[in-house]
Design an enzyme around this catalytic site. Structure first.
Site, PDB file in Angstrom:
ATOM      1  N   ASP A  40      33.632   8.912  64.609  1.00 36.88           N
ATOM      2  CA  ASP A  40      34.471   7.723  64.771  1.00 36.88           C
ATOM      3  C   ASP A  40      34.637   7.389  66.252  1.00 36.88           C
ATOM      4  O   ASP A  40      35.241   8.163  66.999  1.00 36.88           O
ATOM      5  CB  ASP A  40      35.833   7.986  64.126  1.00 36.88           C
ATOM      6  N   CYS A  80      35.841  -0.012  62.755  1.00 38.46           N
ATOM      7  CA  CYS A  80      35.783   0.948  61.651  1.00 38.46           C
ATOM      8  C   CYS A  80      35.613   0.324  60.267  1.00 38.46           C
ATOM      9  O   CYS A  80      34.632   0.587  59.565  1.00 38.46           O
ATOM     10  CB  CYS A  80      37.058   1.791  61.636  1.00 38.46           C
ATOM     11  N   HIS A 138      40.084   4.114  55.386  1.00 41.78           N
ATOM     12  CA  HIS A 138      40.302   2.859  56.111  1.00 41.78           C
ATOM     13  C   HIS A 138      39.748   1.636  55.384  1.00 41.78           C
ATOM     14  O   HIS A 138      39.324   0.668  56.023  1.00 41.78           O
ATOM     15  CB  HIS A 138      39.707   2.950  57.528  1.00 41.78           C
TER      16      HIS A 138
END
Length: 447
Positions: A40, A80, A138
């Site tokens: 990430d 993301c 997410h």
């Protein structure tokens, strides 16, 4: 005008063209296990095999030597949520109207990616795979948006974009650690907990085909060291270079190295269970790195469609099928990994399925040469940006400015060719506009 229209249609057709003949369907005896590992906000040059000088990543470097290292691989999005939506669907995230990172729970609770029968985990389940996601989701908070709704048998991790690595609380200070759809508490550093859960899942399912998405939240902020328990500043808010209380590259290095250790534990679990040879292992990143990252030799960062915002590391190992020691300049994108995993598992796609991603196995197994691609990006985070890469040419639209680069010769995007190649600018601008009309029309029908 007619020639320009034909050029646009040709570009879109090239975008959707398969990379090779469809492989034979896998049988129950040769279905590989699939381990997908996603970092990430990591920089392009933050792994040894991609040029890191101050970060030690022996496990990722070993993975690179044992399979294929891609030099020209891209994330679907500049942040993301969009990239993860493309991974789950195997399609451009714009088709689903998912173009911005989701806010914290309670701020935009009803938003997210709705589940569908054609999701990656659901399709793998149709082939008898046990499925799990450990780490960052997410893509939504409600049961209708949850990992379980999308076809994961098991989920452990965080649903928000980031949380305190030690306290496991989100940007509002609310607990954000989940097991399936229930909040749980645990003691430890998030990266370690994710690796531990991945190892446990592998041990439990080693005698059946399985798919596990190991979505590390490292090295996304807050930049907390793994061996020093702490409370993130102001509920893990983003610390910028000019902040009086800020973070350092040294903090970031420890986070990446701890993630690499977790990767090593996962790879060791595969060896211990005797299943490494027939396990497809993929490592990549969800978008370009932040200010503490090293994106050398690329320009730009996360949130942008410059190379530093979208070009990411990608490593693939499958000893039973893929020769070791390869370095490939094949252009690829996150959604291609979806198509590749489904192909490796022998999934027969539903008749109404239409993946944008393409199977990379024919290239990795050297059955076909490198294939030309045309790929598109649109970012709504920060300031709006768009881009298209066709072969070695890349067009970038940044606010009112349009740039053109030979990305093979100029990966740092320093030499604008727009004034010299106006025909290419017009052609690629039209192709980008045609792609936007296509994906936007589908997104409207989903509202």
């Amino acid at each position: 005008m007619l020639n320009n229209a034909r050029a646009v249609l040709a570009a879109l057709a090239l975008c959707a063209a398969p990379l090779g003949a469809q492989p034979r369907a896998a049988t129950a005896a040769d279905r590989p296990n699939v381990v997908l590992i996603i970092a990430d906000d990591m920089g392009y040059a933050d792994i040894g095999s991609y040029g890191a000088r101050d970060i030690r990543t022996p496990n990722l470097d070993k993975l690179a030597r044992a399979g294929v290292r891609f030099t020209d691989f891209y994330a679907n999005g500049t942040t993301c949520t969009p990239t993860r939506a493309a991974l789950i669907t195997g399609r451009y995230q714009q088709r689903y109207g998912v173009e911005l990172p989701l806010s914290a729970e309670g701020v935009a609770t009803e938003r997210g990616l709705l589940a569908s029968p054609g999701s990656l985990p659901r399709l793998l389940k149709s082939r008898g795979y046990a499925t799990a996601l450990v780490g960052k989701w997410h893509l939504g908070y409600t049961p209708a948006h949850s990992p379980l709704a999308h076809g994961f048998d098991y989920f452990f991790g965080l649903k928000s974009g980031y949380h305190d690595y030690w306290q496991h609380t989100d940007s509002r200070g609310v607990p954000d650690l989940w097991e399936n759809d229930a909040r749980v508490s645990a003691t430890g550093y998030s990266t370690d907990l994710i690796a531990q859960k991945a190892v446990s899942f592998i041990a439990q399912h080693a005698r059946e085909p399985f798919f596990i998405d190991v979505a590390f939240n490292a090295p996304h902020w807050p930049f907390q060291r793994p061996d020093t328990p702490s409370v993130a500043v102001r509920n893990a808010r983003f610390l910028k270079p000019a902040d009086s209380l800020t973070s350092s590259r040294a903090d970031y290095v420890t986070m990446v190295e701890r993630m690499d250790r977790g990767v090593g534990e996962i790879l060791a679990a595969l060896e211990r269970e005797g299943i490494a040879r027939n396990t497809l292992v993929i490592f990549t990143n969800d978008n370009g790195g932040e200010w503490l990252s090293d994106n050398t030799p690329l320009f730009g960062r996360k949130y942008t469609t410059w190379e530093g915002g979208i070009r990411v590391p990608a490593l693939v190992r499958w000893p039973a099928r893929i020769a070791a020691g390869q370095v490939s300049a094949q252009v690829g994108m996150t959604m291609d990994l979806t198509a590749t995993m489904l192909s490796a598992a022998g999934v027969v796609l539903p008749t109404d399925a239409s993946l944008d991603g393409r199977d990379l196995l024919p290239v990795m197994t050297r059955r076909v040469p490198l294939q030309a691609r045309t790929l598109f990006w649109r970012s709504q985070a920060g300031r709006p940006m768009r881009a298209v890469r066709e072969g070695d040419l890349k067009l970038v639209v940044d606010a009112a400015h349009t740039y053109l680069y030979d990305i093979k010769q100029d990966p740092g995007e320093r030499h604008d060719l727009a004034r010299l190649r106006t025909n290419d600018v017009r052609r690629l601008t039209q192709a980008l506009a045609a792609w936007e009309r296509m994906v936007d029309a589908e997104a409207v029908t989903r509202r």
